[in-house]
Design a protein around this motif. Structure first.
Motif, PDB file in Angstrom:
ATOM      1  N   PHE A   8      11.684   7.814  -5.593  1.00 37.77           N
ATOM      2  CA  PHE A   8      11.506   6.583  -4.828  1.00 37.77           C
ATOM      3  C   PHE A   8      10.026   6.287  -4.629  1.00 37.77           C
ATOM      4  CE2 PHE A   8      10.794   4.702  -0.602  1.00 37.77           C
ATOM      5  CZ  PHE A   8      11.462   3.504  -0.741  1.00 37.77           C
ATOM      6  N   ALA A   9       9.261   7.289  -4.201  1.00 43.93           N
ATOM      7  CA  ALA A   9       7.832   7.078  -3.963  1.00 43.93           C
ATOM      8  C   ALA A   9       7.106   6.712  -5.249  1.00 43.93           C
ATOM      9  CB  ALA A   9       7.221   8.336  -3.344  1.00 43.93           C
ATOM     10  N   MET A  10       7.440   7.394  -6.352  1.00 47.12           N
ATOM     11  CA  MET A  10       6.781   7.100  -7.620  1.00 47.12           C
ATOM     12  C   MET A  10       7.127   5.708  -8.130  1.00 47.12           C
ATOM     13  SD  MET A  10       7.385  10.767  -9.497  1.00 47.12           S
ATOM     14  CE  MET A  10       6.398  12.219  -9.107  1.00 47.12           C
ATOM     15  N   ALA A  11       8.380   5.284  -7.918  1.00 47.72           N
ATOM     16  CA  ALA A  11       8.812   3.977  -8.415  1.00 47.72           C
ATOM     17  C   ALA A  11       8.130   2.830  -7.671  1.00 47.72           C
ATOM     18  CB  ALA A  11      10.328   3.853  -8.315  1.00 47.72           C
ATOM     19  N   ILE A  12       8.063   2.912  -6.341  1.00 44.51           N
ATOM     20  CA  ILE A  12       7.490   1.797  -5.588  1.00 44.51           C
ATOM     21  C   ILE A  12       5.973   1.769  -5.683  1.00 44.51           C
ATOM     22  CG2 ILE A  12       9.419   1.732  -3.977  1.00 44.51           C
ATOM     23  CD1 ILE A  12       7.682   3.061  -1.901  1.00 44.51           C
ATOM     24  N   ALA A  13       5.356   2.812  -6.251  1.00 44.96           N
ATOM     25  CA  ALA A  13       3.905   2.806  -6.430  1.00 44.96           C
ATOM     26  C   ALA A  13       3.462   1.674  -7.343  1.00 44.96           C
ATOM     27  CB  ALA A  13       3.440   4.152  -6.993  1.00 44.96           C
ATOM     28  N   SER A  14       4.353   1.220  -8.227  1.00 46.35           N
ATOM     29  CA  SER A  14       3.972   0.170  -9.173  1.00 46.35           C
ATOM     30  C   SER A  14       4.006  -1.221  -8.564  1.00 46.35           C
ATOM     31  CB  SER A  14       4.899   0.211 -10.390  1.00 46.35           C
ATOM     32  OG  SER A  14       6.246  -0.027  -9.997  1.00 46.35           O
ATOM     33  N   ILE A  15       4.673  -1.392  -7.419  1.00 43.92           N
ATOM     34  CA  ILE A  15       4.829  -2.728  -6.841  1.00 43.92           C
ATOM     35  C   ILE A  15       3.493  -3.349  -6.448  1.00 43.92           C
ATOM     36  CG2 ILE A  15       5.842  -4.039  -4.931  1.00 43.92           C
ATOM     37  CD1 ILE A  15       8.220  -2.133  -5.008  1.00 43.92           C
ATOM     38  N   PRO A  16       2.599  -2.646  -5.721  1.00 42.27           N
ATOM     39  CA  PRO A  16       1.327  -3.287  -5.345  1.00 42.27           C
ATOM     40  C   PRO A  16       0.510  -3.750  -6.539  1.00 42.27           C
ATOM     41  CG  PRO A  16       1.682  -1.298  -4.038  1.00 42.27           C
ATOM     42  CD  PRO A  16       2.720  -1.302  -5.112  1.00 42.27           C
ATOM     43  N   LEU A  17       0.497  -2.987  -7.625  1.00 43.33           N
ATOM     44  CA  LEU A  17      -0.281  -3.402  -8.791  1.00 43.33           C
ATOM     45  C   LEU A  17       0.413  -4.513  -9.559  1.00 43.33           C
ATOM     46  CD1 LEU A  17      -1.673  -0.576  -8.191  1.00 43.33           C
ATOM     47  CD2 LEU A  17      -2.283  -0.630 -10.612  1.00 43.33           C
ATOM     48  N   ALA A  18       1.738  -4.504  -9.571  1.00 43.57           N
ATOM     49  CA  ALA A  18       2.466  -5.563 -10.272  1.00 43.57           C
ATOM     50  C   ALA A  18       2.226  -6.926  -9.629  1.00 43.57           C
ATOM     51  CB  ALA A  18       3.958  -5.247 -10.293  1.00 43.57           C
ATOM     52  N   LEU A  19       2.005  -6.941  -8.322  1.00 40.37           N
ATOM     53  CA  LEU A  19       1.848  -8.196  -7.582  1.00 40.37           C
ATOM     54  C   LEU A  19       0.395  -8.548  -7.289  1.00 40.37           C
ATOM     55  CD1 LEU A  19       4.782  -7.827  -5.016  1.00 40.37           C
ATOM     56  CD2 LEU A  19       4.789  -9.002  -7.234  1.00 40.37           C
ATOM     57  N   THR A  20      -0.550  -7.718  -7.715  1.00 36.10           N
ATOM     58  CA  THR A  20      -1.943  -7.995  -7.389  1.00 36.10           C
ATOM     59  C   THR A  20      -2.442  -9.248  -8.100  1.00 36.10           C
ATOM     60  OG1 THR A  20      -4.182  -7.077  -7.327  1.00 36.10           O
ATOM     61  CG2 THR A  20      -2.875  -6.580  -9.260  1.00 36.10           C
ATOM     62  N   ARG A  21      -3.362  -9.946  -7.446  1.00 36.91           N
ATOM     63  CA  ARG A  21      -4.003 -11.112  -8.035  1.00 36.91           C
ATOM     64  C   ARG A  21      -5.419 -10.787  -8.503  1.00 36.91           C
ATOM     65  NH1 ARG A  21      -3.259 -16.004  -3.902  1.00 36.91           N
ATOM     66  NH2 ARG A  21      -4.158 -17.108  -5.702  1.00 36.91           N
ATOM     67  N   LEU A  70      -5.204   1.304  -3.832  1.00 40.89           N
ATOM     68  CA  LEU A  70      -5.102   2.447  -2.928  1.00 40.89           C
ATOM     69  C   LEU A  70      -3.683   2.604  -2.394  1.00 40.89           C
ATOM     70  CD1 LEU A  70      -8.448   2.045  -0.938  1.00 40.89           C
ATOM     71  CD2 LEU A  70      -7.943   3.641  -2.796  1.00 40.89           C
ATOM     72  N   LEU A  71      -2.993   1.480  -2.154  1.00 38.49           N
ATOM     73  CA  LEU A  71      -1.616   1.559  -1.675  1.00 38.49           C
ATOM     74  C   LEU A  71      -0.715   2.143  -2.762  1.00 38.49           C
ATOM     75  CD1 LEU A  71       0.336   0.924   0.641  1.00 38.49           C
ATOM     76  CD2 LEU A  71       0.643  -1.367  -0.352  1.00 38.49           C
ATOM     77  N   GLY A  72      -0.877   1.662  -3.995  1.00 41.07           N
ATOM     78  CA  GLY A  72      -0.107   2.239  -5.098  1.00 41.07           C
ATOM     79  C   GLY A  72      -0.420   3.710  -5.295  1.00 41.07           C
ATOM     80  N   LEU A  73      -1.706   4.059  -5.191  1.00 39.74           N
ATOM     81  CA  LEU A  73      -2.113   5.462  -5.307  1.00 39.74           C
ATOM     82  C   LEU A  73      -1.433   6.317  -4.245  1.00 39.74           C
ATOM     83  CD1 LEU A  73      -4.134   7.677  -6.428  1.00 39.74           C
ATOM     84  CD2 LEU A  73      -5.643   6.962  -4.568  1.00 39.74           C
ATOM     85  N   PHE A  74      -1.378   5.826  -3.015  1.00 38.54           N
ATOM     86  CA  PHE A  74      -0.798   6.607  -1.915  1.00 38.54           C
ATOM     87  C   PHE A  74       0.655   6.967  -2.219  1.00 38.54           C
ATOM     88  CE2 PHE A  74       1.540   6.910   2.076  1.00 38.54           C
ATOM     89  CZ  PHE A  74       0.808   7.887   2.730  1.00 38.54           C
ATOM     90  N   PHE A  75       1.466   5.986  -2.595  1.00 44.61           N
ATOM     91  CA  PHE A  75       2.868   6.269  -2.882  1.00 44.61           C
ATOM     92  C   PHE A  75       3.005   7.169  -4.108  1.00 44.61           C
ATOM     93  CE2 PHE A  75       3.547   2.303  -0.406  1.00 44.61           C
ATOM     94  CZ  PHE A  75       4.406   2.831   0.537  1.00 44.61           C
ATOM     95  N   LEU A  76       2.170   6.941  -5.105  1.00 45.66           N
ATOM     96  CA  LEU A  76       2.224   7.762  -6.316  1.00 45.66           C
ATOM     97  C   LEU A  76       1.961   9.231  -6.001  1.00 45.66           C
ATOM     98  CD1 LEU A  76       2.309   7.924  -9.459  1.00 45.66           C
ATOM     99  CD2 LEU A  76      -0.165   7.584  -9.411  1.00 45.66           C
TER     100      LEU A  76
END
Length: 428
Positions: free
Chosen positions: A166-179, A12-18
């Protein structure tokens, strides 16, 4: 609530920034094109290119996920999206923008599909409605915020393009770090629109008509507002108000359609949309007047797709939900490709008000068709209805179905080896 949200928070966090970035570019790009002096047809063409890309992305993304997994596919698509976004102000020309809009459409379709298939995998029969409702709320809130951000700078500057990137780029961070574990089932697209039409003609024609009208509105609404005499900031506010009104419409309209014939609810919405489109087209209004009319107009047009889709799900066989979703999306996408081209041609001849004249004609024709069908076939019984498809409330459609994916469904493929986050290092 905490137990439900914890496994999907990163999604949801990645979705929000995207979607903040998406909402910003959705309004910014046509405003910049209009400010550059492009013709209405050129602006409509780049809007159609976006939907062509969206359709391509929905077809190709399942194969990308099968090849690389959800997380790697998300990273690749997010990188392509950000690169295409930042290239807009660096290469302002019609030809390159057609290609860039196609890339953005394809990338966003893939990112939507990855997030939605992941959410679909995490949802159960007990919390599916809650998860889908939260998904819609996050989507529309982010979309409205992105549209409002257009008011903070001139479309002629690099600033807004940089913020969207910027918003589109940082959208990938939450999913990249998810466990969280990646989902395995991936819905492969199979189109059978003729079967959907035989079972639910109003459903298929309704989503096609929604694409014709609403695809044109999303692509050209800001341009029409500027043509009325608004500034780019005021046009962005108009779109934001309509988006927020559409957000609030989803629940009461959906509940009403659960209690009565969905076709009747659809006819009422089309009547409202026609009435307020004609006001925007023919009544001389101040900017405040446009803001006021944006509320009922957005309320009427936003649920059209979801109500038509829900009617289709009520009528088709329960084992065909995945291919029904694909067929409905195909119809909507084709309408969204054609709509901006037709509307922009009319705007080139008759001015910005022609956008709302065009949408009014589509709503009238569609409403007449629904009325005829109401007299030809009785409504479905209440016990035959599916739950309103909340995912379909997202602008442009959705890959989320009204029931969990079945791995035994011939339209669902399961990778032979689903790669877990960090599994590569352990295997080495």
């Amino acid at each position: 609530m905490y137990t439900t949200l914890r496994p999907i928070f990163s999604l949801l966090l990645g979705l929000f920034f995207l979607i903040v970035g998406h909402g910003l570019q959705l309004t910014l790009v046509p405003l910049r094109a209009e400010a550059e002096g492009w013709s209405s047809f050129q602006i409509g063409a780049i809007g159609s290119a976006y939907y062509v890309g969206f359709l391509i992305g929905c077809i190709a993304t399942p194969y990308l996920i099968l090849r690389a997994g959800h997380i790697r596919a998300f990273m690749a698509l997010a990188a392509g999206l950000a690169a295409a976004m930042v290239a807009h102000p660096l290469w302002v020309a019609f030809g390159p923008w057609l290609v860039l809009r196609l890339i953005i459409g394809a990338s966003l379709a893939g990112l939507y599909m990855i997030i939605e298939s992941w959410l679909n995998d995490r949802a159960s029969n007990q919390n599916r409605g809650l998860i889908m409702s939260i998904y819609i709320m996050v989507n529309y809130a982010a979309l409205a915020l992105g549209q409002f951000l257009v008011t903070q700078a001139s479309p002629m500057t690099f600033t807004l393009f940089a913020v969207a990137t910027f918003a589109m780029a940082i959208a990938s961070i939450p999913l990249a770090l998810t466990r969280q574990q990646q989902p395995a089932p991936v819905a492969l697209v199979r189109f059978r629109p003729q079967a959907v039409y035989r079972a639910a003609p109003v459903g298929l024609v309704g989503v096609f008509g929604s694409g014709l009208a609403n695809g044109a509105y999303w692509s050209l609404g800001a341009v029409a507002a500027v043509g009325h005499g608004m500034s780019s900031s005021q046009a962005a506010v108009f779109l934001t108000i309509a988006t927020l009104a559409g957000t609030f419409a989803q629940w009461p309209v959906g509940r009403a359609s659960d209690r009565m014939d969905r076709r009747f609810v659809l006819a009422v919405l089309l009547g409202m949309a026609t009435f307020f489109a004609l006001i925007l087209a023919f009544v001389p209004l101040t900017t405040l007047g446009w803001y006021i009319i944006a509320v009922p107009y957005g309320f009427a047009i936003a649920p059209i797709y979801s109500i038509a889709a829900a009617h289709a799900y009520d009528r088709v066989a329960k084992g065909t939900m995945v291919e029904t979703a694909a067929s409905l999306f195909l119809a909507s996408a084709l309408g969204s490709i054609v709509g901006p081209l037709v509307a922009s041609t009319m705007m080139g001849h008759f001015g910005g008000a022609a956008l709302f004249q065009y949408t009014a004609v589509i709503y009238v024709v569609l409403g007449a068709y629904v009325f005829v069908r109401l007299r030809q076939r009785p409504p479905e019984q209440p016990e035959m209805k599916t739950e309103i498809r909340r995912g379909a409330a997202v602008p442009g459609g959705s890959t989320i179905g009204p029931e969990p994916l079945d791995p035994n469904d011939p339209n669902v493929a399961t990778p032979s080896a689903s790669v877990e986050p960090g599994a590569e290092g352990k295997a080495a």
